[in-house]
Design a protein around this motif. Sequence first.
Motif, PDB file in Angstrom:
ATOM      1  N   GLU A 220       6.095  -2.906   7.357  1.00 55.28           N
ATOM      2  CA  GLU A 220       6.198  -2.724   5.900  1.00 55.28           C
ATOM      3  C   GLU A 220       4.879  -3.093   5.220  1.00 55.28           C
ATOM      4  O   GLU A 220       4.438  -2.388   4.305  1.00 55.28           O
ATOM      5  N   ASN A 224       2.698  -0.562   2.997  1.00 58.38           N
ATOM      6  CA  ASN A 224       2.272  -0.860   1.630  1.00 58.38           C
ATOM      7  C   ASN A 224       0.763  -0.696   1.476  1.00 58.38           C
ATOM      8  O   ASN A 224       0.293  -0.211   0.451  1.00 58.38           O
ATOM      9  N   ILE A 225       0.024  -1.089   2.496  1.00 56.66           N
ATOM     10  CA  ILE A 225      -1.437  -0.961   2.403  1.00 56.66           C
ATOM     11  C   ILE A 225      -1.816   0.518   2.277  1.00 56.66           C
ATOM     12  O   ILE A 225      -2.627   0.909   1.448  1.00 56.66           O
ATOM     13  N   HIS A 228      -0.325   1.764  -1.272  1.00 62.14           N
ATOM     14  CA  HIS A 228      -0.755   1.211  -2.559  1.00 62.14           C
ATOM     15  C   HIS A 228      -2.168   0.628  -2.609  1.00 62.14           C
ATOM     16  O   HIS A 228      -2.740   0.540  -3.689  1.00 62.14           O
ATOM     17  N   ALA A 229      -2.690   0.158  -1.466  1.00 58.57           N
ATOM     18  CA  ALA A 229      -3.867  -0.730  -1.556  1.00 58.57           C
ATOM     19  C   ALA A 229      -5.205  -0.032  -1.750  1.00 58.57           C
ATOM     20  O   ALA A 229      -6.117  -0.591  -2.333  1.00 58.57           O
ATOM     21  N   ASP A 251      -5.637  -7.267   3.325  1.00 63.88           N
ATOM     22  CA  ASP A 251      -6.414  -6.040   3.095  1.00 63.88           C
ATOM     23  C   ASP A 251      -7.453  -6.291   2.013  1.00 63.88           C
ATOM     24  O   ASP A 251      -7.350  -7.257   1.261  1.00 63.88           O
ATOM     25  N   GLY A 255      -5.467  -4.755  -4.775  1.00 66.52           N
ATOM     26  CA  GLY A 255      -4.623  -5.880  -5.183  1.00 66.52           C
ATOM     27  C   GLY A 255      -3.634  -5.488  -6.267  1.00 66.52           C
ATOM     28  O   GLY A 255      -3.618  -4.348  -6.721  1.00 66.52           O
ATOM     29  N   PHE A 256      -2.790  -6.410  -6.680  1.00 66.35           N
ATOM     30  CA  PHE A 256      -1.832  -6.112  -7.740  1.00 66.35           C
ATOM     31  C   PHE A 256      -1.328  -7.402  -8.359  1.00 66.35           C
ATOM     32  O   PHE A 256      -1.546  -8.490  -7.832  1.00 66.35           O
ATOM     33  N   ALA A 261       4.949  -7.049 -10.604  1.00 64.90           N
ATOM     34  CA  ALA A 261       5.709  -6.284  -9.596  1.00 64.90           C
ATOM     35  C   ALA A 261       7.118  -6.840  -9.451  1.00 64.90           C
ATOM     36  O   ALA A 261       8.085  -6.084  -9.352  1.00 64.90           O
ATOM     37  N   ARG A 264       9.585  -5.853 -12.249  1.00 67.28           N
ATOM     38  CA  ARG A 264      10.071  -4.471 -12.368  1.00 67.28           C
ATOM     39  C   ARG A 264      11.558  -4.384 -12.063  1.00 67.28           C
ATOM     40  O   ARG A 264      12.052  -5.113 -11.211  1.00 67.28           O
ATOM     41  N   GLY A 270      10.445  -1.501  -5.887  1.00 65.34           N
ATOM     42  CA  GLY A 270      10.558  -1.204  -4.467  1.00 65.34           C
ATOM     43  C   GLY A 270      11.360  -2.284  -3.751  1.00 65.34           C
ATOM     44  O   GLY A 270      11.714  -3.306  -4.333  1.00 65.34           O
ATOM     45  N   PHE A 271      11.630  -2.045  -2.471  1.00 72.93           N
ATOM     46  CA  PHE A 271      12.423  -2.999  -1.711  1.00 72.93           C
ATOM     47  C   PHE A 271      11.603  -3.735  -0.666  1.00 72.93           C
ATOM     48  O   PHE A 271      12.045  -4.693  -0.070  1.00 72.93           O
ATOM     49  N   GLY A 272      10.400  -3.191  -0.387  1.00 70.92           N
ATOM     50  CA  GLY A 272       9.615  -3.711   0.737  1.00 70.92           C
ATOM     51  C   GLY A 272       9.311  -5.192   0.664  1.00 70.92           C
ATOM     52  O   GLY A 272       9.541  -5.922   1.633  1.00 70.92           O
ATOM     53  N   LEU A 273       8.828  -5.654  -0.500  1.00 64.88           N
ATOM     54  CA  LEU A 273       8.440  -7.065  -0.614  1.00 64.88           C
ATOM     55  C   LEU A 273       9.668  -7.953  -0.453  1.00 64.88           C
ATOM     56  O   LEU A 273       9.651  -8.945   0.269  1.00 64.88           O
ATOM     57  N   MET A 289       2.533 -14.802  -0.411  1.00 66.78           N
ATOM     58  CA  MET A 289       1.760 -13.600  -0.680  1.00 66.78           C
ATOM     59  C   MET A 289       0.733 -13.934  -1.751  1.00 66.78           C
ATOM     60  O   MET A 289       1.059 -14.560  -2.767  1.00 66.78           O
ATOM     61  N   THR A 297      -5.051  -8.143  -0.889  1.00 69.04           N
ATOM     62  CA  THR A 297      -3.743  -8.792  -0.789  1.00 69.04           C
ATOM     63  C   THR A 297      -3.621  -9.448   0.576  1.00 69.04           C
ATOM     64  O   THR A 297      -4.122  -8.913   1.568  1.00 69.04           O
TER      65      THR A 297
HETATM   66  N1  LIG Z   1      -1.075  -4.296  -0.156  1.00 72.18           N
HETATM   67  C1  LIG Z   1      -0.822  -3.940  -1.427  1.00 72.18           C
HETATM   68  N2  LIG Z   1      -1.847  -3.582  -2.244  1.00 72.18           N
HETATM   69  C2  LIG Z   1      -1.622  -3.228  -3.532  1.00 72.18           C
HETATM   70  N3  LIG Z   1      -0.400  -3.219  -4.119  1.00 72.18           N
HETATM   71  C3  LIG Z   1       0.654  -3.563  -3.350  1.00 72.18           C
HETATM   72  C4  LIG Z   1       0.507  -3.929  -1.979  1.00 72.18           C
HETATM   73  N4  LIG Z   1       1.731  -4.237  -1.491  1.00 72.18           N
HETATM   74  C5  LIG Z   1       2.592  -4.047  -2.496  1.00 72.18           C
HETATM   75  N5  LIG Z   1       1.955  -3.642  -3.623  1.00 72.18           N
HETATM   76  C6  LIG Z   1       2.559  -3.428  -4.965  1.00 72.18           C
HETATM   77  O1  LIG Z   1       3.817  -4.063  -4.975  1.00 72.18           O
HETATM   78  C7  LIG Z   1       4.831  -3.150  -5.339  1.00 72.18           C
HETATM   79  C8  LIG Z   1       6.103  -3.489  -4.609  1.00 72.18           C
HETATM   80  O2  LIG Z   1       5.987  -3.230  -3.202  1.00 72.18           O
HETATM   81  P1  LIG Z   1       7.297  -2.894  -2.371  1.00 72.18           P
HETATM   82  O3  LIG Z   1       6.903  -2.778  -0.952  1.00 72.18           O
HETATM   83  O4  LIG Z   1       8.325  -3.900  -2.738  1.00 72.18           O
HETATM   84  O5  LIG Z   1       7.772  -1.508  -2.987  1.00 72.18           O
HETATM   85  P2  LIG Z   1       7.251  -0.024  -2.711  1.00 72.18           P
HETATM   86  O6  LIG Z   1       6.279  -0.015  -1.575  1.00 72.18           O
HETATM   87  O7  LIG Z   1       6.781   0.509  -4.019  1.00 72.18           O
HETATM   88  O8  LIG Z   1       8.588   0.728  -2.306  1.00 72.18           O
HETATM   89  P3  LIG Z   1       9.395   0.605  -0.885  1.00 72.18           P
HETATM   90  O9  LIG Z   1       8.763  -0.482  -0.085  1.00 72.18           O
HETATM   91  O10 LIG Z   1      10.793   0.289  -1.300  1.00 72.18           O
HETATM   92  O11 LIG Z   1       9.255   1.946  -0.254  1.00 72.18           O
HETATM   93  C9  LIG Z   1       4.269  -1.779  -5.008  1.00 72.18           C
HETATM   94  O12 LIG Z   1       4.833  -0.784  -5.798  1.00 72.18           O
HETATM   95  C10 LIG Z   1       2.793  -1.962  -5.302  1.00 72.18           C
HETATM   96  O13 LIG Z   1       2.538  -1.815  -6.671  1.00 72.18           O
END
Ligand SMILES: Nc1ncnc2c1ncn2[C@@H]1O[C@H](COP(=O)(O)OP(=O)(O)OP(=O)(O)O)[C@@H](O)[C@H]1O
Length: 326
Positions: A220, A224-225, A228-229, A251, A255-256, A261, A264, A270-273, A289, A297
């Motif tokens: 995951e 995410n990297i 989003h990164a 990475d 960043g964010f 986040a 939201r 999202g669910f990943g974090l 984190m 990040t």
């Molecule tokens: N490595 C990263 N670099 C930059 N932003 C990040 C990174 N990891 C997470 N984020 C930010 O955190 C938010 C939440 O991440 P999360 O993994 O919870 O959700 P998602 O990736 O948007 O959706 P999902 O994981 O459910 O497919 C992302 O939408 C993004 O804005």
Amino acid sequence: MEQLIQQSDSQPSVNGLQQQTETGSFSIAQFPSDFGLTKSIRRQLRKNEVSATTKHKSVLPDLHEGEVKKLLGAMKSEEALLRSREELRQISKQLLTIQENERQRIAADLHDGIGQSLSLIKLSLESVMQQVVTGERREAVRSLQQLSHKVKETMAELHRTTMDMRPAMLDDLGIIPTLSWFFREFESAWHDRKVEKDVSIAESDVPVPLKATIFRILQEAMNNIVKHARADSIHVSLKRTGDILQLSIADNGRGFDLSAASARRGSDRGFGLFTMKERARSSGGSFEMQSALESGTRILVSWRFANHTDGEFSDRSGRARNLSNV
Ligand SMILES: Nc1ncnc2c1ncn2[C@@H]1O[C@H](COP(=O)(O)OP(=O)(O)OP(=O)(O)O)[C@@H](O)[C@H]1O
Ligand SMILES: [Mg+2]
């Protein structure tokens, strides 16, 4: 006294209690029998209830200080219990949504990927049969060769989908070969992202139930990297220092804002974090984190060995967990 408890809805609260006694709508019946009130407080409250409803007086002043303290103590523990029950309800609701989303994603993958390929194979087979019937032998052989190639591709796709669900390699070969495989696949898919790896552990350093947890968190974090990164360099380390096993994924991307986040809501969130945190927490680990805009990040997950026996970890509170039960 009024600031001590803020409670909602139909549950008793000191604020609510004061108001109710003032308006004469107070009832002892609102306190469930397991609420923790002693018999004498209950008796006193019942007595006061009668006089409060007739004279519109507060119920509380007639209680001794010690009794009010007990009443507030009981309310506070009930409040804490209700809050943790609510949190648990929210977590299990979110886990169910995650599970449901995961199922939907797998169903969509199977339908759009393997399902489509199988439909194409069926159509091709029908056309080969036609060619055989009409004596077009050479065309039939050519079609069969293409079909064989298509079947091979579908098998690879099936393999990828099942690997995504749970890499069989993790069970058969262990975490180290699985990580090597994962990095190879990642680098071949994303040439422009350099992955520095520092996996300095022995297979036996990682208890069996933690292997899938580590793999899923890494998967995951790397997703995410990519999503989003906008990073071009990633550093992954998995090591054991003394009684601590630590996974770090960093990475150098954009960043964010962590609090934005997590604030939201709805489909935006999202669910990943959340899932990474839950996986870390439920396996007895701690999850941290850090993220800084334009600097990148870093995710750090640590598990502490309660002793040096494989399979025994403790969480931050020092409680030992036997990971074979996780
Ligand atoms: N490595 C990263 N670099 C930059 N932003 C990040 C990174 N990891 C997470 N984020 C930010 O955190 C938010 C939440 O991440 P999360 O993994 O919870 O959700 P998602 O990736 O948007 O959706 P999902 O994981 O459910 O497919 C992302 O939408 C993004 O804005
Ligand atoms: Mg994500």
